[in-house]
Design a protein around this motif. Sequence first.
Motif, short mmCIF file in Angstrom:
data_model
loop_
_atom_site.label_atom_id
_atom_site.label_comp_id
_atom_site.label_asym_id
_atom_site.label_seq_id
_atom_site.Cartn_x
_atom_site.Cartn_y
_atom_site.Cartn_z
N VAL A 194 27.36 47.22 -37.38
CA VAL A 194 28.21 47.92 -38.19
C VAL A 194 29.55 46.99 -38.89
O VAL A 194 30.53 46.40 -37.86
N MET A 195 30.16 46.82 -40.20
CA MET A 195 31.03 46.68 -40.67
C MET A 195 31.90 48.13 -40.63
O MET A 195 31.40 48.48 -41.69
N LEU A 196 33.46 47.44 -40.33
CA LEU A 196 34.15 49.76 -40.65
C LEU A 196 35.29 47.94 -41.29
O LEU A 196 35.86 47.51 -41.23
N GLU A 208 27.69 47.48 -32.25
CA GLU A 208 28.13 46.58 -32.41
C GLU A 208 29.22 46.31 -33.65
O GLU A 208 28.89 47.17 -34.46
N ILE A 209 30.97 46.14 -33.55
CA ILE A 209 31.93 46.23 -34.40
C ILE A 209 32.27 44.82 -34.86
O ILE A 209 33.30 44.32 -34.85
N CYS A 210 32.65 44.87 -36.65
CA CYS A 210 32.97 44.61 -36.91
C CYS A 210 34.36 44.49 -38.27
O CYS A 210 34.00 46.12 -38.42
N ALA A 223 31.37 33.78 -34.04
CA ALA A 223 31.24 35.05 -34.49
C ALA A 223 30.03 35.94 -33.48
O ALA A 223 30.40 37.65 -33.62
N VAL A 224 29.18 35.31 -34.22
CA VAL A 224 27.92 36.71 -33.47
C VAL A 224 27.64 36.30 -32.33
O VAL A 224 27.32 38.10 -31.81
N ARG A 225 28.18 35.68 -31.80
CA ARG A 225 28.52 35.82 -30.61
C ARG A 225 29.43 36.44 -29.60
O ARG A 225 28.73 37.25 -27.90
N HIS A 226 30.33 36.52 -30.38
CA HIS A 226 31.28 37.08 -29.97
C HIS A 226 30.69 38.98 -30.04
O HIS A 226 30.85 39.28 -28.89
N LEU A 227 30.34 38.72 -31.08
CA LEU A 227 29.72 40.58 -31.58
C LEU A 227 28.61 40.73 -30.57
O LEU A 227 28.45 42.22 -29.43
N LYS A 246 30.10 42.41 -27.14
CA LYS A 246 30.29 43.24 -27.06
C LYS A 246 32.25 43.61 -27.66
O LYS A 246 32.97 44.30 -27.62
N ARG A 247 32.75 42.50 -28.44
CA ARG A 247 34.32 42.14 -28.50
C ARG A 247 33.85 42.88 -30.02
O ARG A 247 33.04 42.28 -31.03
N VAL A 248 34.83 43.31 -29.82
CA VAL A 248 35.31 43.67 -31.58
C VAL A 248 35.44 42.22 -32.67
O VAL A 248 36.56 41.95 -31.67
N CYS A 249 35.25 42.29 -33.82
CA CYS A 249 35.83 40.79 -34.16
C CYS A 249 36.30 41.35 -36.01
O CYS A 249 35.66 42.20 -36.69
#
Length: 242
Positions: free
Chosen positions: A13-15, A51-53, A123-127, A130-133
């Motif tokens: 999701v995008m917050l 997974e959080i953006c 960025a996709v790989r970070h997500l 389970k890293r917050v981007c």
Amino acid sequence: MPQDAPQTSFNRVMLKISGEALMGDQGFGLHPPTVERIAREVQSVHEMGVEICMVIGGGNIFRGLQGSAQGMERTTADYMGMLATVMNALAMQSSLEGLGIHTRVISAITMNEVAEPYIRRRAVRHLEKKRVCIFAAGTGNPYFTTDTAATLRANEMSCEAIFKGTKVDGVYDKDPNKFDDAKRYDDVSYDDVLAKRLGVMDASAIALARDNNLPIIVFSLDEPGGFRGILSGEGTYTRVHG
């Protein structure tokens, strides 16, 4: 994921939150206890395995439109506003990492000493790890708001929804803080948001979400546990969709 974590149908999701959400009752700038409170809201959703953006506005520090209205050249004012979003992103990163959550600030304006440049695959790989981007500096272009940046990045990252955290628990036909008879929508279409000028996001962001069938969920960020609750199917919110 903790064993007692509630189930959610969302994987990524995008917050989107405003810069003003970080200033607490100060009226300007950053209020560290408020930043930490929001970080704990993000932590509670992160613990669900989501997974959080994130995209954070810069209005608590500088607004490009206001600078432009006061005689500053619009492009310069917008770039200043983008830099304000980087400051907010770094503050949020600090709070999240203080809670033990690996976080990356990814800037649309190159500043290698403080943030990663935006590279979609990275960025996709970070997500996936389970890293917050936290996507900072808007789209990197003047004349585009952080609402549009959030919608653009949400589409690029294949997010399933944008969660727009606000001061009220959804979308109303008029300001509920000023009018007792304000009506809250449970569901509203993209076209109605545009036609009725309901102020969910700017028109470019709504049109981009509509064209890619990306739902926008508007909820109150001031409600403790609200972000986690809505992902679990509880709470009060408005869903903007086709």
